[in-house]
Design an enzyme around this catalytic site. Structure first.
Site, PDB file in Angstrom:
ATOM      1  N   GLY A  11       0.773  -1.245   0.000  1.00 10.90           N
ATOM      2  CA  GLY A  11       0.000   0.000   0.000  1.00 10.90           C
ATOM      3  C   GLY A  11       0.803   1.293   0.000  1.00 10.90           C
ATOM      4  O   GLY A  11       0.276   2.347   0.373  1.00 10.90           O
ATOM      5  N   LYS A  64     -15.519 -16.335  -9.085  1.00 12.32           N
ATOM      6  CA  LYS A  64     -15.005 -14.972  -9.302  1.00 12.32           C
ATOM      7  C   LYS A  64     -16.133 -13.983  -9.615  1.00 12.32           C
ATOM      8  O   LYS A  64     -16.105 -12.830  -9.212  1.00 12.32           O
ATOM      9  CB  LYS A  64     -13.970 -15.026 -10.442  1.00 12.32           C
ATOM     10  CG  LYS A  64     -13.456 -13.675 -10.926  1.00 12.32           C
ATOM     11  CD  LYS A  64     -12.059 -13.351 -10.466  1.00 12.32           C
ATOM     12  CE  LYS A  64     -11.664 -11.920 -10.700  1.00 12.32           C
ATOM     13  NZ  LYS A  64     -10.974 -11.656 -11.945  1.00 12.32           N
ATOM     14  N   ILE A  91      -7.211  -9.452 -12.143  1.00 12.23           N
ATOM     15  CA  ILE A  91      -7.784  -8.951 -13.396  1.00 12.23           C
ATOM     16  C   ILE A  91      -9.204  -8.482 -13.092  1.00 12.23           C
ATOM     17  O   ILE A  91      -9.923  -9.120 -12.321  1.00 12.23           O
ATOM     18  CB  ILE A  91      -7.781 -10.077 -14.453  1.00 12.23           C
ATOM     19  CG1 ILE A  91      -6.334 -10.395 -14.818  1.00 12.23           C
ATOM     20  CG2 ILE A  91      -8.576  -9.678 -15.684  1.00 12.23           C
ATOM     21  CD1 ILE A  91      -6.174 -11.621 -15.659  1.00 12.23           C
ATOM     22  N   HIS A 108       1.600   0.474 -13.229  1.00 14.48           N
ATOM     23  CA  HIS A 108       2.424  -0.725 -13.427  1.00 14.48           C
ATOM     24  C   HIS A 108       3.905  -0.323 -13.408  1.00 14.48           C
ATOM     25  O   HIS A 108       4.285   0.670 -14.030  1.00 14.48           O
ATOM     26  CB  HIS A 108       2.062  -1.391 -14.756  1.00 14.48           C
ATOM     27  CG  HIS A 108       2.828  -2.662 -14.964  1.00 14.48           C
ATOM     28  ND1 HIS A 108       2.523  -3.817 -14.268  1.00 14.48           N
ATOM     29  CD2 HIS A 108       3.903  -2.942 -15.718  1.00 14.48           C
ATOM     30  CE1 HIS A 108       3.390  -4.759 -14.609  1.00 14.48           C
ATOM     31  NE2 HIS A 108       4.235  -4.251 -15.496  1.00 14.48           N
TER      32      HIS A 108
HETATM   33  C1  GAR Z   1       3.554  -1.257  -7.298  1.00 11.94           C
HETATM   34  O1  GAR Z   1       4.918  -1.260  -7.702  1.00 11.94           O
HETATM   35  C2  GAR Z   1       2.644  -1.366  -8.501  1.00 11.94           C
HETATM   36  O2  GAR Z   1       3.140  -0.710  -9.632  1.00 11.94           O
HETATM   37  C3  GAR Z   1       2.612  -2.862  -8.706  1.00 11.94           C
HETATM   38  O3  GAR Z   1       2.501  -3.376  -7.414  1.00 11.94           O
HETATM   39  C4  GAR Z   1       3.232  -2.537  -6.513  1.00 11.94           C
HETATM   40  C5  GAR Z   1       2.388  -2.274  -5.300  1.00 11.94           C
HETATM   41  O4  GAR Z   1       3.134  -1.613  -4.313  1.00 11.94           O
HETATM   42  N1  GAR Z   1       1.534  -3.264  -9.574  1.00 11.94           N
HETATM   43  C6  GAR Z   1       1.631  -4.222 -10.485  1.00 11.94           C
HETATM   44  O5  GAR Z   1       2.635  -4.900 -10.624  1.00 11.94           O
HETATM   45  C7  GAR Z   1       0.414  -4.419 -11.346  1.00 11.94           C
HETATM   46  N2  GAR Z   1       0.669  -5.391 -12.344  1.00 11.94           N
HETATM   47  P1  GAR Z   1       2.395  -0.907  -3.091  1.00 11.94           P
HETATM   48  O6  GAR Z   1       1.420  -1.948  -2.512  1.00 11.94           O
HETATM   49  O7  GAR Z   1       3.478  -0.576  -2.105  1.00 11.94           O
HETATM   50  O8  GAR Z   1       1.674   0.290  -3.607  1.00 11.94           O
END
Ligand code: GAR
Length: 188
Positions: A11, A64, A91, A108
């Protein structure tokens, strides 16, 4: 504008956005933080910001579709205008996409269409590319596909370890996501 943030784990992006909202850099209200993991650390961050937190897990539903219907009901209940994915590792199904056309956004940690999926940072690092980055995009039915809103590059130096790259990417995410959300909200 009423925003819901969907997150599965740590988060840090949620926190960057919540902080920007608190500082009035984004003209919106985070009305809901949802996690698909009841023990996700992001929920602790949500409490700190006194944001309404809700959580249930896919395994608590027969399939789902029923999980997504419950999620959609939750979004309706909180009268959500914009859905922001911040490390939400699922997804998005048809029903949700249809309910929020061009109103679901994702971040991403790579320069899409390169290195989609769960390990964007590691995949780019292991491929030996000299630059990677961060992408913010509208969500469609694919994995990290959908129209790109913004991208920013990060260079990978020869002596960077994976952890160095992770730090650079996350720093960029925490700056770029609030900045782009502020623009999107202002354009509505
Ligand atoms: C982030 O780096 C985000 O870009 C990635 O998950 C991480 C979450 O970090 N998302 C993906 O890879 C989507 N395919 P966080 O929980 O510390 O925000």
């Amino acid at each position: 504008m009423r925003i819901a943030i969907l997150a599965s784990g740590n988060g840090s992006n949620f926190e960057a956005i919540a902080q920007a909202v608190k500082e009035k850099k984004i003209a919106a209200e985070i009305v809901l933080l949802f996690s698909d993991h009841r023990d996700a650390y992001v929920l602790k961050r949500g409490e700190k910001f006194a944001i309404s937190c809700e959580s249930f897990e896919l395994k608590e539903f027969p399939n789902k579709k029923k999980y997504e219907t419950a999620l959609l009901e939750l979004l309706n209940q909180y009268r959500v205008d914009l859905v922001v994915l911040a490390g939400y590792m699922r997804i998005i199904g048809k029903e949700l996409l249809a309910a929020y056309p061009k109103r679901i956004i994702n971040i991403h940690p790579a320069l899409l269409p390169d290195f989609p999926g769960l390990h964007g940072i590691k995949d780019a690092y292991e491929a030996g590319v000299s630059e990677t980055g961060v992408t913010i995009h509208y969500v469609d039915s694919g994995v990290d596909t959908g129209p790109i809103i913004a991208q920013k590059k990060v260079s990978i130096e020869k002596n960077d370890h994976l952890a160095d790259l992770e730090t650079k990417i996350h720093q960029l995410e925490h700056q770029l996501y609030p900045e782009i959300l502020a623009k999107i909200v202002n354009e509505q």
